[in-house]
Design a protein around this motif. Structure first.
Motif, mmCIF file in Angstrom:
data_model
loop_
_atom_site.group_PDB
_atom_site.id
_atom_site.type_symbol
_atom_site.label_atom_id
_atom_site.label_comp_id
_atom_site.label_asym_id
_atom_site.label_seq_id
_atom_site.Cartn_x
_atom_site.Cartn_y
_atom_site.Cartn_z
ATOM 1 N N ALA A 1 21.331 49.938 -27.327
ATOM 2 C CA ALA A 1 20.760 48.625 -27.251
ATOM 3 C C ALA A 1 20.883 48.454 -25.626
ATOM 4 O O ALA A 1 22.058 48.388 -24.995
ATOM 5 N N ARG A 2 19.620 48.086 -25.079
ATOM 6 C CA ARG A 2 19.739 48.474 -23.611
ATOM 7 C C ARG A 2 19.943 46.981 -22.977
ATOM 8 O O ARG A 2 19.440 46.028 -23.325
ATOM 9 N N PRO A 3 21.105 47.029 -22.240
ATOM 10 C CA PRO A 3 21.225 45.542 -21.969
ATOM 11 C C PRO A 3 20.746 45.074 -20.836
ATOM 12 O O PRO A 3 20.307 45.639 -19.920
ATOM 13 N N HIS A 4 20.638 43.706 -20.701
ATOM 14 C CA HIS A 4 19.945 42.930 -19.539
ATOM 15 C C HIS A 4 21.082 42.357 -18.748
ATOM 16 O O HIS A 4 20.863 42.357 -17.378
ATOM 17 N N VAL A 5 22.227 41.974 -19.315
ATOM 18 C CA VAL A 5 23.299 41.598 -18.509
ATOM 19 C C VAL A 5 24.491 42.755 -18.677
ATOM 20 O O VAL A 5 24.756 43.116 -19.972
ATOM 21 N N GLY A 6 25.356 43.211 -17.645
ATOM 22 C CA GLY A 6 26.433 44.194 -17.886
ATOM 23 C C GLY A 6 27.448 43.558 -17.068
ATOM 24 O O GLY A 6 27.609 43.168 -15.841
ATOM 25 N N LEU A 7 28.671 43.363 -17.820
ATOM 26 C CA LEU A 7 29.790 42.691 -17.428
ATOM 27 C C LEU A 7 31.054 43.730 -17.298
ATOM 28 O O LEU A 7 31.153 44.433 -18.522
ATOM 29 N N LEU B 1 20.863 48.597 -16.173
ATOM 30 C CA LEU B 1 20.630 47.382 -16.042
ATOM 31 C C LEU B 1 18.914 47.516 -15.458
ATOM 32 O O LEU B 1 18.837 48.293 -14.500
ATOM 33 N N PRO B 2 18.129 46.557 -15.900
ATOM 34 C CA PRO B 2 16.717 46.605 -15.353
ATOM 35 C C PRO B 2 16.827 46.038 -13.872
ATOM 36 O O PRO B 2 17.824 45.104 -13.714
ATOM 37 N N SER B 3 15.962 45.937 -13.292
ATOM 38 C CA SER B 3 15.744 45.197 -11.862
ATOM 39 C C SER B 3 15.828 43.596 -11.808
ATOM 40 O O SER B 3 16.528 42.857 -11.039
ATOM 41 N N ASP B 4 15.353 43.067 -13.232
ATOM 42 C CA ASP B 4 15.539 41.651 -13.391
ATOM 43 C C ASP B 4 16.766 41.206 -14.178
ATOM 44 O O ASP B 4 16.833 40.069 -14.735
ATOM 45 N N GLY B 5 17.615 42.312 -14.270
ATOM 46 C CA GLY B 5 18.923 42.211 -15.095
ATOM 47 C C GLY B 5 19.934 41.483 -14.130
ATOM 48 O O GLY B 5 19.746 40.894 -13.021
ATOM 49 N N LEU B 6 21.273 41.222 -14.777
ATOM 50 C CA LEU B 6 22.258 40.747 -14.243
ATOM 51 C C LEU B 6 23.648 41.786 -14.220
ATOM 52 O O LEU B 6 24.166 41.697 -15.362
ATOM 53 N N ALA B 7 24.107 41.928 -13.353
ATOM 54 C CA ALA B 7 25.348 42.718 -13.199
ATOM 55 C C ALA B 7 26.586 41.764 -12.774
ATOM 56 O O ALA B 7 26.589 41.030 -11.775
ATOM 57 N N VAL B 8 27.590 41.652 -13.655
ATOM 58 C CA VAL B 8 28.911 40.774 -13.444
ATOM 59 C C VAL B 8 29.892 41.335 -12.994
ATOM 60 O O VAL B 8 30.525 42.244 -13.988
ATOM 61 N N LEU B 9 30.659 41.425 -12.091
ATOM 62 C CA LEU B 9 31.622 42.383 -11.629
ATOM 63 C C LEU B 9 32.922 41.348 -11.214
ATOM 64 O O LEU B 9 32.854 40.500 -10.717
ATOM 65 N N ASN B 10 33.977 42.221 -11.375
ATOM 66 C CA ASN B 10 35.376 41.689 -11.086
ATOM 67 C C ASN B 10 35.599 41.994 -9.486
ATOM 68 O O ASN B 10 35.823 43.290 -9.203
ATOM 69 N N ALA B 11 35.464 40.796 -8.785
ATOM 70 C CA ALA B 11 35.589 41.078 -7.085
ATOM 71 C C ALA B 11 37.180 41.322 -6.889
ATOM 72 O O ALA B 11 37.268 41.931 -5.765
ATOM 73 N N ASP B 12 38.137 41.341 -7.729
ATOM 74 C CA ASP B 12 39.469 41.426 -7.429
ATOM 75 C C ASP B 12 39.808 43.060 -7.755
ATOM 76 O O ASP B 12 40.973 43.488 -7.344
ATOM 77 N N ASP B 13 38.867 43.716 -8.376
ATOM 78 C CA ASP B 13 39.176 45.004 -8.605
ATOM 79 C C ASP B 13 38.242 45.982 -7.629
ATOM 80 O O ASP B 13 36.929 46.013 -7.898
ATOM 81 N N PRO B 14 38.862 46.808 -6.802
ATOM 82 C CA PRO B 14 37.912 47.437 -5.969
ATOM 83 C C PRO B 14 37.000 48.392 -6.498
ATOM 84 O O PRO B 14 35.921 48.493 -6.129
ATOM 85 N N LEU B 15 37.556 48.839 -7.595
ATOM 86 C CA LEU B 15 36.748 50.258 -8.418
ATOM 87 C C LEU B 15 35.414 49.311 -8.786
ATOM 88 O O LEU B 15 34.419 49.966 -9.078
#
Length: 462
Positions: free
Chosen positions: A177-183, A212-226
């Motif tokens: 299942a290729r994701p469009h959004v990755g959290l 994720l594709p170029s028109d996708g969305l990556a959602v990242l925890n800013a408080d976790d450096p990794l």
């Protein structure tokens, strides 16, 4: 869910029908891997594990209503025989997803908080359209395709947990299942023994955003450096969340009520909205921020998201599940799984939830820590002693004994009990528990403390 004939399943999986009187017979209920969950119209997936081979239950499952068994050999009842059951499941999942008219896959991963965040997304994403989500914690190469197969035909948003026990696992899931959004929620110590370190865990988690594709969305925890550094691994648009000003979605002032339920103001650009959660524990704030970032990133209004978060409940048993007994005793069933990070979070939540009650922590051994096992259990023992718990019960063999000893050394006045297994816990607490106590029950799934939590909470109120 989508329906397939046995003939179609054989074609999709590259299998052959054996002992099937009518190839047109249809699978009308979700596929299952547990013989105890068989329902009329399902297909039973026979997995060959280390201790149990599902093939031996084939006749039993068909008698219970399964229309066929997905198996690697003939089993004497209707079967789709394939070379590899797990590969066949993946093929079925891919095909099912291809039949949905316009699905948008939201993949999420993290060392802790996946299931709680998934449950929040299940209650937020319907703001934007019909939503299907991972069942329980079905987040691996077996569970994720089963989730896809259960998706409703009108599903617009498909929320999938993606777990990993090694490099390449998440990358493989993204081919189903290729994701469009990755959290990515965080990088902690879950399965550290199998990965070899947090950096290796981060590399495995980053496979989600890399897919994720170029028109996708990556959602990242800013408080976790990794996690924050994973922005360099993706071509998708990036949004961040955190507990300070600066990220796209943030809060910096959290208030816990006397029961340990958080309230806070959520910020996105110039917009603000107040959230008062019904869930217990400060850790749910980050889960809420993560889910909110996904939703607003896909176009939801912040005020609507905040209202959904405020109304959200606990959907998965064994995840900070509060059970109140009629005599007043409160049990916090967080026994689905455990690692040092989630133990620390749970102990902090227990303290916040106490509200003047005496606190009791029943902590089982943590598995899959590898060479870090002894140090990890000692660390949790010290954390428990420093958290202010009044009674500690360590459950299990040598590592539980190390946890108990570390707690005693840290606080010689703490009442510490070592129980050899889950069956010894009720007797160990006999005469100790009072109706004024609050009891946290937590450990790795294989320790089996879910049953202990339910036993302690027997005669709970609705």
């Amino acid at each position: 869910m989508l329906s397939f004939s046995l003939e179609e399943i054989a074609s999709i999986t590259g299998g052959r029908l054996v002992d099937v009187p009518d190839p047109a017979t249809r699978m009308t209920r979700a596929a299952v891997t547990d013989s105890r969950e068989v329902a009329p119209g399902c297909v039973f997936v026979a997995l060959a594990g280390e201790r149990v081979d599902g093939h031996v239950f084939a006749a039993q499952t068909v008698a219970a209503g399964a229309v066929a068994v997905l198996a690697t050999r003939p089993v004497g009842v209707p079967a789709i025989v394939v070379p590899d059951v797990i590969a066949a499941l993946a093929a079925l999942g891919r095909h099912a997803l291809s039949l949905l008219p316009d699905p948008l896959v939201i993949g999420l991963t993290g060392s802790a908080g996946k299931t709680s965040t998934k449950d929040l997304l299940a209650q937020i994403m319907p703001l934007l359209g019909p939503t299907s989500v991972t069942d329980r914690s079905f987040n691996g190469e077996i569970g994720m395709p089963l989730t896809v197969l259960k998706a409703r035909p009108d599903t617009r948003y498909l929320v999938l947990e993606m777990g990993a026990r090694g490099a390449g696992h998440i990358a493989n899931l993204t081919t189903i299942a290729r994701p469009h959004v990755g959290l990515v929620i965080n990088v902690g110590t879950a399965h550290v023994g199998e990965f070899g370190g947090r950096q290796a865990i981060a590399e495995a988690k980053s496979e989600l955003v890399a897919a994720l594709p170029s028109d996708g969305l990556a959602v990242l925890n800013a408080d976790d450096p990794l996690v924050n550094a994973m922005a360099g691994k993706t071509q998708a648009r990036v949004m961040r969340f955190g507990l300070r000003p600066g990220p796209d979605v943030w809060t910096d002032a959290v208030i816990l009520d006397s029961a340990g339920r958080p309230s806070f103001t959520i910020n996105h650009g110039s917009d603000q909205a107040r959230v008062g959660m019904g869930l217990y524990g400060h850790h749910h704030v980050m889960n809420a921020l993560a889910a909110a970032t996904v939703a607003v990133g896909l176009g939801a209004e912040l005020t609507d998201v905040a209202a959904a978060l405020s109304a959200a409940g606990n959907l998965t048993a064994g995840r900070m599940e509060v059970l109140d007994r009629r005599d007043g005793l409160r049990i916090v069933n967080d026994a689905f799984n455990a690692n040092p990070d989630s133990m620390a979070v749970a102990l902090s939540a227990l303290s916040a939830m106490a509200g003047g009650r005496r606190t009791v922590a029943v902590l089982g051994e943590m598995k899959e820590l590898g060479e870090e096992a002894l140090a990890g259990h000692r660390k949790v023992g010290k954390l428990a002693a420093d958290s202010g718990v009044h009674v500690l019960v360590a459950v299990g063999a040598d590592h539980a004994a190390a946890l108990a000893e570390a707690a005693r050394l840290q606080n010689p006045h703490l009442h510490v009990i070592h129980a050899a297994d889950r069956d010894a816990v009720p007797a160990a607490l006999d005469g100790i528990l009072t109706a004024e106590d609050i009891v946290l029950v937590k450990g790795s799934h294989s320790v089996g403390l879910e049953a202990t939590a339910l036993l302690l909470a027997a005669d709970t109120t609705d």
